[in-house]
Motif scaffolding. Structure first.
Motif, PDB file in Angstrom:
ATOM      1  N   UNK A  95     -21.351   4.819 -52.558  1.00 30.15           N
ATOM      2  CA  UNK A  95     -22.235   5.447 -52.869  1.00 30.15           C
ATOM      3  C   UNK A  95     -23.358   4.495 -52.816  1.00 30.15           C
ATOM      4  N   UNK A  96     -23.863   4.025 -53.396  1.00 32.97           N
ATOM      5  CA  UNK A  96     -24.764   2.895 -53.736  1.00 32.97           C
ATOM      6  C   UNK A  96     -25.198   1.973 -52.431  1.00 32.97           C
ATOM      7  N   UNK A  97     -24.337   1.422 -51.363  1.00 32.97           N
ATOM      8  CA  UNK A  97     -24.403   1.194 -50.620  1.00 32.97           C
ATOM      9  C   UNK A  97     -24.789   2.441 -49.448  1.00 32.97           C
ATOM     10  N   UNK A  98     -24.233   3.684 -49.741  1.00 32.70           N
ATOM     11  CA  UNK A  98     -24.397   4.469 -48.343  1.00 32.70           C
ATOM     12  C   UNK A  98     -26.522   5.591 -48.560  1.00 32.70           C
ATOM     13  N   UNK A  99     -26.427   4.975 -50.515  1.00 27.55           N
ATOM     14  CA  UNK A  99     -27.644   5.913 -50.980  1.00 27.55           C
ATOM     15  C   UNK A  99     -29.045   4.730 -50.170  1.00 27.55           C
ATOM     16  N   UNK A 100     -29.300   3.640 -50.213  1.00 29.59           N
ATOM     17  CA  UNK A 100     -29.681   2.076 -49.661  1.00 29.59           C
ATOM     18  C   UNK A 100     -29.717   2.750 -48.656  1.00 29.59           C
ATOM     19  N   UNK A 101     -28.879   2.861 -47.734  1.00 31.23           N
ATOM     20  CA  UNK A 101     -28.866   3.165 -45.809  1.00 31.23           C
ATOM     21  C   UNK A 101     -29.453   4.166 -45.891  1.00 31.23           C
ATOM     22  N   UNK A 102     -30.242   5.346 -46.184  1.00 26.99           N
ATOM     23  CA  UNK A 102     -30.812   6.587 -46.207  1.00 26.99           C
ATOM     24  C   UNK A 102     -31.487   6.546 -45.398  1.00 26.99           C
ATOM     25  N   UNK A 103     -31.498   7.415 -43.517  1.00 27.99           N
ATOM     26  CA  UNK A 103     -32.508   7.332 -42.684  1.00 27.99           C
ATOM     27  C   UNK A 103     -33.281   8.553 -42.479  1.00 27.99           C
ATOM     28  N   UNK A 104     -34.580   8.691 -43.069  1.00 26.25           N
ATOM     29  CA  UNK A 104     -35.279  10.267 -42.241  1.00 26.25           C
ATOM     30  C   UNK A 104     -35.064  10.094 -40.678  1.00 26.25           C
ATOM     31  N   UNK A 105     -34.956  11.687 -40.737  1.00 32.06           N
ATOM     32  CA  UNK A 105     -35.298  12.588 -39.521  1.00 32.06           C
ATOM     33  C   UNK A 105     -35.825  13.663 -39.432  1.00 32.06           C
ATOM     34  N   UNK A 106     -35.671  14.683 -39.109  1.00 33.10           N
ATOM     35  CA  UNK A 106     -36.743  15.622 -38.241  1.00 33.10           C
ATOM     36  C   UNK A 106     -35.772  16.758 -39.117  1.00 33.10           C
ATOM     37  N   UNK A 107     -37.495  18.236 -39.120  1.00 29.69           N
ATOM     38  CA  UNK A 107     -36.615  19.340 -39.788  1.00 29.69           C
ATOM     39  C   UNK A 107     -35.917  19.691 -40.640  1.00 29.69           C
ATOM     40  N   UNK A 108     -35.264  20.840 -41.485  1.00 29.84           N
ATOM     41  CA  UNK A 108     -34.160  20.815 -42.657  1.00 29.84           C
ATOM     42  C   UNK A 108     -33.321  21.445 -43.048  1.00 29.84           C
ATOM     43  N   UNK A 109     -32.147  21.397 -42.678  1.00 26.97           N
ATOM     44  CA  UNK A 109     -30.925  22.333 -42.701  1.00 26.97           C
ATOM     45  C   UNK A 109     -30.930  22.007 -43.971  1.00 26.97           C
ATOM     46  N   UNK A 110     -31.032  23.434 -45.366  1.00 20.70           N
ATOM     47  CA  UNK A 110     -30.765  23.502 -46.756  1.00 20.70           C
ATOM     48  C   UNK A 110     -28.838  23.676 -46.363  1.00 20.70           C
ATOM     49  N   UNK A 111     -29.155  25.339 -45.808  1.00 28.11           N
ATOM     50  CA  UNK A 111     -27.994  26.058 -45.621  1.00 28.11           C
ATOM     51  C   UNK A 111     -27.144  24.601 -44.591  1.00 28.11           C
ATOM     52  N   UNK A 112     -27.143  23.947 -44.442  1.00 31.78           N
ATOM     53  CA  UNK A 112     -25.797  23.190 -43.622  1.00 31.78           C
ATOM     54  C   UNK A 112     -25.429  22.134 -44.767  1.00 31.78           C
ATOM     55  N   UNK A 113     -26.822  21.834 -45.391  1.00 31.79           N
ATOM     56  CA  UNK A 113     -26.163  20.810 -46.839  1.00 31.79           C
ATOM     57  C   UNK A 113     -25.275  21.159 -47.987  1.00 31.79           C
ATOM     58  N   UNK A 114     -25.552  22.120 -48.375  1.00 31.99           N
ATOM     59  CA  UNK A 114     -24.232  23.240 -48.976  1.00 31.99           C
ATOM     60  C   UNK A 114     -23.080  23.435 -48.147  1.00 31.99           C
ATOM     61  N   UNK A 115     -23.020  23.775 -47.234  1.00 38.73           N
ATOM     62  CA  UNK A 115     -21.674  23.907 -46.377  1.00 38.73           C
ATOM     63  C   UNK A 115     -20.755  23.217 -46.569  1.00 38.73           C
ATOM     64  N   UNK A 116     -21.518  22.062 -45.570  1.00 40.30           N
ATOM     65  CA  UNK A 116     -20.513  20.370 -45.891  1.00 40.30           C
ATOM     66  C   UNK A 116     -20.107  19.564 -47.274  1.00 40.30           C
ATOM     67  N   UNK A 117     -20.922  20.352 -48.266  1.00 40.29           N
ATOM     68  CA  UNK A 117     -20.441  20.036 -49.451  1.00 40.29           C
ATOM     69  C   UNK A 117     -19.642  20.406 -49.822  1.00 40.29           C
ATOM     70  N   UNK A 118     -19.278  21.864 -49.260  1.00 44.93           N
ATOM     71  CA  UNK A 118     -18.266  22.577 -49.628  1.00 44.93           C
ATOM     72  C   UNK A 118     -17.132  21.850 -49.387  1.00 44.93           C
ATOM     73  N   UNK A 119     -17.334  22.673 -47.571  1.00 42.38           N
ATOM     74  CA  UNK A 119     -16.028  21.985 -47.062  1.00 42.38           C
ATOM     75  C   UNK A 119     -15.852  20.320 -47.142  1.00 42.38           C
ATOM     76  N   UNK A 120     -16.547  19.516 -47.640  1.00 42.83           N
ATOM     77  CA  UNK A 120     -15.622  17.908 -48.029  1.00 42.83           C
ATOM     78  C   UNK A 120     -14.896  19.223 -49.848  1.00 42.83           C
ATOM     79  N   UNK A 121     -15.105  19.207 -50.762  1.00 43.00           N
ATOM     80  CA  UNK A 121     -14.919  18.990 -51.757  1.00 43.00           C
ATOM     81  C   UNK A 121     -13.806  20.211 -51.663  1.00 43.00           C
ATOM     82  N   UNK A 122     -13.208  21.225 -50.550  1.00 46.51           N
ATOM     83  CA  UNK A 122     -12.344  21.464 -50.499  1.00 46.51           C
ATOM     84  C   UNK A 122     -10.225  21.540 -49.878  1.00 46.51           C
TER      85      UNK A 122
END
Length: 326
Positions: free
Chosen positions: A153-180
């Motif tokens: 997790x720490x390594x992945x946080x260090x490697x975060x890269x910027x990109x265009x747009x903000x799809x907040x809903x997609x982030x929440x849906x991805x989290x829900x799917x990962x948890x399930x």
């Protein structure tokens, strides 16, 4: 120690037995005194019986009664609130990596400050908690599935890269799917482990623009509510942030209103962080809330120990003072 209740309060009925013992002791003393006065020479008794030791003969009996009270209290099962680590909880850390995170209103940049605080959160989280990581801009990416291993997790946080747009809903849906998906693997007889989503973003959703759209943030928050997975939102940044895009300064003001609404719709909490230090404080507070839970635990041991010590004292004082057990 602050007591919160008793698991077996009916043991307090033994207090009537203790009261009967005290009453019996007092009655025995009075009966003995009457017999002594009836058959004794009072003048001789005054000279033979020392006055100074009269009260000491009651010490063993008093200690015995105190020990019975303490042991009765222990049998009643006193409980106390205690923080215990969570061993099954699942937490998905969802971090915004849209271009607005390049703003320098939070030094050195919003993204760098967010990375530092997120790493500190990951490293300090209770070892038994499963932590996953998702980044989102125009789309969402599961970088680390829920795990108790923190290095990835720490390594992945260090490697975060910027990109265009903000799809907040997609982030929440991805989290829900990962948890399930994770819960389906680890869920046992006790059901899936409790889960929570930590959403950290600095701007308004842009994809899609309607937050109530099928893949919008508010819709995703409603789904999270149905699944009983609260979304805790952290609105990070200031109202005067800006980024340079194609030579133009574009204002990137934080969207506190949307973040509050996501938290409300999902049953989570909202936090505002305008500086790097404030963000670290928020993460520290969340780590304490998520990593530990308050439970009522058995608190009878100290009373058993104390009652036993007093009982031993009663026996010892009886042998020392009267050369017999009480």
């Amino acid at each position: 120690m602050s007591l919160t209740g008793f698991s077996s309060p009916w043991w307090f009925l033994l207090l009537f037995v203790v009261a009967a013992v005290v009453a019996g002791y007092v009655l025995a003393l009075r009966t003995r005194r009457k017999r002594t006065l009836r058959f004794s020479n009072l003048e001789l008794l005054e000279r033979v019986a020392p006055r100074g030791r009269r009260w000491t003969r009651h010490v063993p009996a008093a200690l015995l009664v105190v020990s019975l009270l303490l042991l009765t209290f222990a049998l009643a099962g006193p409980t106390a609130e205690q923080k215990v680590p969570r061993n099954r909880a699942t937490v998905m850390l969802v971090i915004d990596v849209s271009l607005s995170m390049e703003a320098t209103d939070v030094a050195p940049t919003r993204l760098k400050a967010a990375q530092d605080a997120a790493k500190q959160f990951a490293e300090g989280l209770t070892p038994g908690v499963n932590l996953g990581l998702i980044s989102f801009a125009g789309t969402a990416t599961v970088l680390v599935a829920p795990t108790t291993e923190r290095d990835g997790v720490v390594r992945a946080i260090d490697n975060l890269k910027l990109a265009q747009s903000t799809a907040t809903g997609e982030g929440i849906f991805a989290a829900l799917q990962s948890i399930e998906s994770f819960s389906a693997v680890v869920g046992g007889a006790d059901g899936p482990p409790p889960a929570r989503i930590l959403l950290m973003t600095d701007g308004k959703q842009t994809v899609p623009q309607d937050e109530y759209a099928p893949r919008g943030a508010f819709t995703a928050a409603g789904v999270a509510k149905q699944k009983e997975i609260p979304v805790t939102t952290i609105s990070f940044g200031t109202s005067h942030g800006s980024v340079e895009i194609e030579g133009k300064q574009i204002p990137v003001e934080v969207d506190d209103t949307s973040m509050r609404e996501i938290a409300r719709l999902s049953g989570g909490d909202f936090y505002k962080a305008a500086t790097a230090d404030e963000l670290k404080e928020v993460y520290a507070s969340l780590g304490e809330q998520i990593g530990y839970e308050t439970k009522n635990v058995d608190a009878s041991r100290p009373w058993v120990v104390l009652g036993t010590i007093v009982l031993i004292g009663a026996a010892g004082s009886s042998l020392f003072l009267g050369q017999r057990l009480p």
